[in-house]
Motif scaffolding. Structure first.
Motif, PDB file in Angstrom:
ATOM      1  N   VAL A  10       0.845  -1.195   0.000  1.00  0.00           N
ATOM      2  CA  VAL A  10       0.000   0.000   0.000  1.00  0.00           C
ATOM      3  C   VAL A  10       0.884   1.250   0.000  1.00  0.00           C
ATOM      4  O   VAL A  10       1.760   1.402   0.843  1.00  0.00           O
ATOM      5  CB  VAL A  10      -0.945   0.020   1.217  1.00  0.00           C
ATOM      6  N   VAL A  13      -3.294   6.685   0.666  1.00  0.00           N
ATOM      7  CA  VAL A  13      -4.756   6.770   0.745  1.00  0.00           C
ATOM      8  C   VAL A  13      -5.181   7.983  -0.072  1.00  0.00           C
ATOM      9  O   VAL A  13      -4.556   9.046   0.005  1.00  0.00           O
ATOM     10  CB  VAL A  13      -5.228   6.930   2.200  1.00  0.00           C
ATOM     11  N   PRO A  49     -12.410   7.194   0.948  1.00  0.00           N
ATOM     12  CA  PRO A  49     -10.977   6.947   0.790  1.00  0.00           C
ATOM     13  C   PRO A  49     -10.666   5.514   0.406  1.00  0.00           C
ATOM     14  O   PRO A  49     -11.282   4.565   0.903  1.00  0.00           O
ATOM     15  CB  PRO A  49     -10.419   7.279   2.184  1.00  0.00           C
ATOM     16  N   PHE A  51      -7.260   2.728  -0.859  1.00  0.00           N
ATOM     17  CA  PHE A  51      -5.824   2.482  -0.897  1.00  0.00           C
ATOM     18  C   PHE A  51      -5.350   2.451  -2.345  1.00  0.00           C
ATOM     19  O   PHE A  51      -6.057   1.943  -3.229  1.00  0.00           O
ATOM     20  CB  PHE A  51      -5.490   1.128  -0.273  1.00  0.00           C
ATOM     21  N   THR A  53      -2.582   0.495  -4.316  1.00  0.00           N
ATOM     22  CA  THR A  53      -1.839  -0.721  -3.990  1.00  0.00           C
ATOM     23  C   THR A  53      -1.160  -1.324  -5.210  1.00  0.00           C
ATOM     24  O   THR A  53      -1.430  -0.947  -6.355  1.00  0.00           O
ATOM     25  CB  THR A  53      -2.787  -1.791  -3.406  1.00  0.00           C
ATOM     26  N   LEU A 115      -8.462  -0.651   6.011  1.00  0.00           N
ATOM     27  CA  LEU A 115      -8.977   0.580   5.405  1.00  0.00           C
ATOM     28  C   LEU A 115     -10.331   0.943   5.997  1.00  0.00           C
ATOM     29  O   LEU A 115     -10.575   2.100   6.364  1.00  0.00           O
ATOM     30  CB  LEU A 115      -9.085   0.390   3.893  1.00  0.00           C
ATOM     31  N   ARG A 119     -11.101   4.448   7.985  1.00  0.00           N
ATOM     32  CA  ARG A 119     -11.622   5.401   7.002  1.00  0.00           C
ATOM     33  C   ARG A 119     -12.011   6.748   7.601  1.00  0.00           C
ATOM     34  O   ARG A 119     -11.732   7.788   7.007  1.00  0.00           O
ATOM     35  CB  ARG A 119     -12.802   4.778   6.247  1.00  0.00           C
ATOM     36  N   PHE A 122      -8.846   8.647   8.103  1.00  0.00           N
ATOM     37  CA  PHE A 122      -8.269   8.974   6.799  1.00  0.00           C
ATOM     38  C   PHE A 122      -9.034  10.115   6.135  1.00  0.00           C
ATOM     39  O   PHE A 122      -8.437  11.027   5.554  1.00  0.00           O
ATOM     40  CB  PHE A 122      -8.277   7.747   5.890  1.00  0.00           C
ATOM     41  N   GLY A 288      -1.365   5.128  10.516  1.00  0.00           N
ATOM     42  CA  GLY A 288      -1.609   4.330   9.325  1.00  0.00           C
ATOM     43  C   GLY A 288      -1.681   2.881   9.692  1.00  0.00           C
ATOM     44  O   GLY A 288      -1.557   2.482  10.849  1.00  0.00           O
TER      45      GLY A 288
END
Length: 290
Positions: A10, A13, A49, A51, A53, A115, A119, A122, A288
């Motif tokens: 990852v 975000v 949001p 990721f 990746t 995630l 969220r 984030f 994170g």
């Protein structure tokens, strides 16, 4: 044919958009891996949001392999460059919350679980970072000025002294000269930090650098006495630069480097305590995934 086991790497975000999706599809990440959004862009619902990746080989990125890789400077440099290239390219198209290099999950399901859990944090952080960029401000004491000061002769010739006493007197003068210079440099650093603060929303004071890291943008050497990062609104970027440059003018023996704009690494990674430069109060960046 059995596929080679992979891990989910990852990078950042971000709130997915069609433009971000096209950027992600055009990039390659660490180990030259293709990138994707997790979860994939969903045009039917509100954007949340996601990721950014890629999949990396399990054999090369499992914990035992990473311990070996982290001792290989060539591998570290190549991987850091690839990670940073992705982050910077994304930040040119969207607000991103960069994650640490080698943020890994066993699979996409575990990445999605992390995630979903984070969220709200984030989303709050992305809202804070929107329309901002990171700038670095470093202050150095110039070595050429330091050397000249140490070698300066006294105003009046001292009385003859024994070699030992003369040596001690010279060392004492050098010590006082260095102390004076560093006190002046410290005052200059605070003057520059005070000039930068009104034009930034947050600031982080990083440890000063040493050794090869003290070589500045123009290749000049010097001792680093200030290493700050500022989160600056896009519409105040030029004002910020001018204020810092003006504060650094007419400071003998001092060099000021301004870098950026960068993706907001100092304000998005887990754990650093950020400071509002106008109030002096601190806020903790959301952690994170681990």
């Amino acid at each position: 044919m059995n596929r080679e086991p992979t891990l989910t790497y990852v990078y950042a975000v971000a709130v997915p958009t069609p433009e971000l999706g096209r950027t992600v599809a055009s990039l390659r990440g660490v180990a030259d891996a293709a990138l994707s959004l997790l979860p994939p862009l969903d045009a039917t619902g509100p954007a949340a949001p996601a990721f950014v990746t890629s999949q990396v080989p399990h054999a090369d990125w499992r914990e035992e392999a990473l311990r070996t890789h982290f001792e290989d400077l060539g591998w570290l440099e190549a991987t850091a460059r690839a990670h940073h290239h992705v982050i910077q390219a994304l930040s040119d198209r969207a607000t991103v919350l960069p994650l640490r290099m080698a943020t890994l999950y066993q699979d996409e399901e575990r990445a999605l679980a992390a995630l979903r859990e984070q969220r709200p944090a984030f989303a709050d952080r992305l809202a804070l970072l929107a329309h901002h960029a990171e700038y670095g401000v470093k202050v150095y004491v110039r070595p050429d000025v330091a050397g000249a000061g140490d070698a300066a002769p006294p105003a009046a010739a001292p009385a003859p002294a024994s070699p030992g006493k003369a040596y001690l007197q010279a060392r004492k003068r050098q010590h006082h000269a260095r102390e004076d210079r560093y006190q002046q440099a410290a005052r200059a650093a605070e003057r520059i930090a005070a000039a930068a603060a009104p034009h930034a929303t947050h600031a982080v004071r990083h440890p000063t650098q040493s050794g090869a890291l003290t070589r500045g943008e123009a290749g000049e050497d010097g001792e680093n006495v200030l290493n700050d990062a500022y989160l600056v609104p896009d519409d105040r970027a030029e004002t910020f630069r001018r204020a810092v440059q003006q504060a650094g003018e007419d400071l003998p023996g001092v060099r000021v480097d301004i870098t950026g704009p960068w993706a907001p690494y100092s304000f998005a990674m887990p754990a650093p305590r950020t400071t509002d430069p106008r109030s002096g109060t601190g806020t903790d960046a959301p952690g994170g995934p681990t």
